[in-house]
Design a protein around this motif. Structure first.
Motif, PDB file in Angstrom:
ATOM      1  N   LEU A  71       0.740  -1.173   0.065  1.00  0.00           N
ATOM      2  CA  LEU A  71       0.043  -0.056  -0.036  1.00  0.00           C
ATOM      3  C   LEU A  71       0.976   1.144   0.046  1.00  0.00           C
ATOM      4  CD1 LEU A  71      -2.868  -0.969   2.520  1.00  0.00           C
ATOM      5  CD2 LEU A  71      -3.022  -0.690   0.085  1.00  0.00           C
ATOM      6  N   GLY A  72       1.988   1.013   0.687  1.00  0.00           N
ATOM      7  CA  GLY A  72       2.735   2.369   0.719  1.00  0.00           C
ATOM      8  C   GLY A  72       3.394   2.603  -0.539  1.00  0.00           C
ATOM      9  N   LEU A  73       3.906   1.529  -1.296  1.00  0.00           N
ATOM     10  CA  LEU A  73       4.447   1.589  -2.717  1.00  0.00           C
ATOM     11  C   LEU A  73       3.402   2.168  -3.741  1.00  0.00           C
ATOM     12  CD1 LEU A  73       6.653  -1.501  -3.047  1.00  0.00           C
ATOM     13  CD2 LEU A  73       7.435   0.825  -2.672  1.00  0.00           C
ATOM     14  N   LEU A  74       2.036   1.473  -3.565  1.00  0.00           N
ATOM     15  CA  LEU A  74       1.018   2.067  -4.270  1.00  0.00           C
ATOM     16  C   LEU A  74       0.807   3.621  -4.125  1.00  0.00           C
ATOM     17  CD1 LEU A  74      -1.106   1.443  -6.470  1.00  0.00           C
ATOM     18  CD2 LEU A  74      -2.695   0.565  -4.497  1.00  0.00           C
ATOM     19  N   LEU A  75       0.837   4.065  -2.795  1.00  0.00           N
ATOM     20  CA  LEU A  75       0.407   5.632  -2.442  1.00  0.00           C
ATOM     21  C   LEU A  75       1.568   6.415  -3.328  1.00  0.00           C
ATOM     22  CD1 LEU A  75      -1.171   7.521  -1.147  1.00  0.00           C
ATOM     23  CD2 LEU A  75       0.178   6.976   0.822  1.00  0.00           C
ATOM     24  N   ILE A  76       2.802   5.837  -3.074  1.00  0.00           N
ATOM     25  CA  ILE A  76       4.016   6.441  -3.501  1.00  0.00           C
ATOM     26  C   ILE A  76       3.709   6.722  -5.066  1.00  0.00           C
ATOM     27  CG2 ILE A  76       6.271   6.544  -4.207  1.00  0.00           C
ATOM     28  CD1 ILE A  76       6.667   5.312  -1.324  1.00  0.00           C
ATOM     29  N   ILE A  81       2.218   9.670  -9.926  1.00  0.00           N
ATOM     30  CA  ILE A  81       1.562  10.120 -11.012  1.00  0.00           C
ATOM     31  C   ILE A  81       0.596  11.251 -11.088  1.00  0.00           C
ATOM     32  CG2 ILE A  81      -0.569   8.905 -12.384  1.00  0.00           C
ATOM     33  CD1 ILE A  81       0.412   6.176 -11.649  1.00  0.00           C
ATOM     34  N   GLN A  82       0.330  11.569  -9.884  1.00  0.00           N
ATOM     35  CA  GLN A  82      -0.406  12.925  -9.780  1.00  0.00           C
ATOM     36  C   GLN A  82       0.602  14.019 -10.018  1.00  0.00           C
ATOM     37  OE1 GLN A  82      -3.463  13.023  -9.238  1.00  0.00           O
ATOM     38  NE2 GLN A  82      -3.973  15.236  -9.175  1.00  0.00           N
TER      39      GLN A  82
END
Length: 404
Positions: A71-76, A81-82
């Protein structure tokens, strides 16, 4: 063989070198119920040192740790991307944002204007409806008020007309009546005082004496009424010898002849020479609205006045048959010269005055008085009846030529 048994067997040789770890392993034979003699038989076993079991994480912790890391990697990754999107779209931020905002504002403003227009149309329709109702109510109210004002005005006008008619009637009655004037009354009081008291002070006349004088006047009027209502000699009364010589065509009510003829004179023509006593219909009718009656007087006289009588309009069946405009001629019957006919009087019979109206004979140009023994009452018109004209009574007043 269990794992605990194997561990004890393997480390048996080192039991004397290690201290007990506090882990108690029960014998295989009876692990649940240790005996009391065991510690005494093998004291070395209580002092053996057991190998410490390595600690391991539970599986759920491992799974949780892996999920958190992912989840941390996905958030990063999402943040990255943002950031890239912002870097890409920030190249023309004002144009895009202004166009979007302006289009949104324009759309909202257009929607608001449409709503406002619709609301205004609805309000205008309601206002127009209220105005029409209000104007209709005002028109109805104006019509009612105008009608009421007109009705009140007509009623007031009629009342004023009735009042004017009454005033005119009173004025005619006052004019026709022979009232005692103030001067005449003062003279009478003065003479009365001089005759009764021998003084000139009018103020000394008492009220009782005035009442007595008024009573005397009333008695005189009653006597006058008893004396044929006028108190004047009538030379045309039938009981005195007067008669009807000739008349115009008589009126036959219903087409039936009610009386017989004596020559050219109908027998009921004598009614014009008799008292009528105010009875409606007791008259001599002439056909049409004009006509004449020739009357031979009792004797030759010097004429002074002519009296024409009709029934009171309060009891008359048809007041329109009363004579209106009349002329009276007089002559001596024995004279054959028509130039000796004299116009004695010309008058108009007024329905608002008394039933018996007297008209004086016109003055003559010469000094010699006119002597007549025959008169003709010529009816020029009546008060509206086209069929007949009624004559109730004709009287002739005067004096005989030898009276002086």
């Amino acid at each position: 063989m269990s794992s605990s048994t194997l561990e004890i067997t393997a480390n048996r040789s080192n039991a004397s070198l290690r201290k007990p770890t506090g882990i108690h392993v029960s014998p295989v034979k009876d692990s649940t119920k240790p005996t009391a003699a065991s510690p005494t038989k093998n004291p070395k076993l209580r002092k053996r040192t057991q190998v410490k079991k390595p600690t391991t994480k539970p599986p759920w912790k491992t799974v949780l740790s892996v999920l958190v890391k992912n989840l941390g990697l996905l958030l990063i990754l999402i943040l990255f991307i943002q950031m890239l999107r912002r870097l890409a779209f920030n190249q023309h931020p004002l144009a895009f944002d202004d166009a979007t905002v302006n289009s949104d504002y324009d759309r909202r403003i257009a929607d608001v204007e449409a709503v406002l227009k619709t609301t205004l149309k609805m309000m205008q329709a309601q206002i127009d409806l209220v105005d029409r109702k209000f104007e209709g109510g005002i028109d109805v109210l104006r019509t009612e008020v105008t009608k009421r004002i007109h009705d009140e005005h007509a009623a007031a006008f009629n009342k004023f007309g009735e009042f004017d008619a009454r005033v005119e009637t009173v004025e005619r009655l006052v004019t026709a009546a022979e009232w005692l004037s103030r001067d005449e009354f003062d003279r009478f009081v003065e003479e009365f005082n001089k005759g009764k008291r021998g003084v000139d002070d009018v103020s000394e006349v008492k009220l009782d004496e005035i009442r007595a004088f008024a009573r005397e006047i009333v008695h005189k009027e009653i006597g006058k009424h008893a004396a044929d209502g006028l108190g004047r000699v009538d030379y045309a009364v039938a009981t005195g010898g007067a008669k009807v010589l000739k008349h115009s065509e008589a009126f036959n009510s219903g087409g039936k002849v009610k009386s017989w003829f004596a020559g050219n004179v109908r027998s009921d023509a004598v009614k014009v020479l008799q008292p009528s006593f105010g009875q409606p219909g007791d008259c001599f009718p002439l056909k049409g609205d004009t006509g004449f009656v020739d009357i031979k007087l009792r004797t030759a006289i010097v004429p002074e006045a002519i009296t024409l009588e009709h029934v009171s309009k309060s009891v008359a069946f048809d007041i329109s048959s009363a004579p209106k405009h009349c002329k009276v001629f007089g002559w001596l019957y024995n004279d054959e010269d028509t130039q000796n006919e004299h116009l004695l009087t010309e008058f108009t019979y007024d329905l608002e005055k008394s039933v018996a109206q007297t008209f004086n004979v016109l003055g003559t140009k010469g000094e010699d008085p006119i002597v007549i023994d025959t008169i003709r009452i010529q009816l020029m018109s009546n008060h509206g009846s086209p069929t007949h004209t009624c004559i109730y009574r004709v009287r002739v007043h005067g004096n005989q030529p030898n009276d002086s």
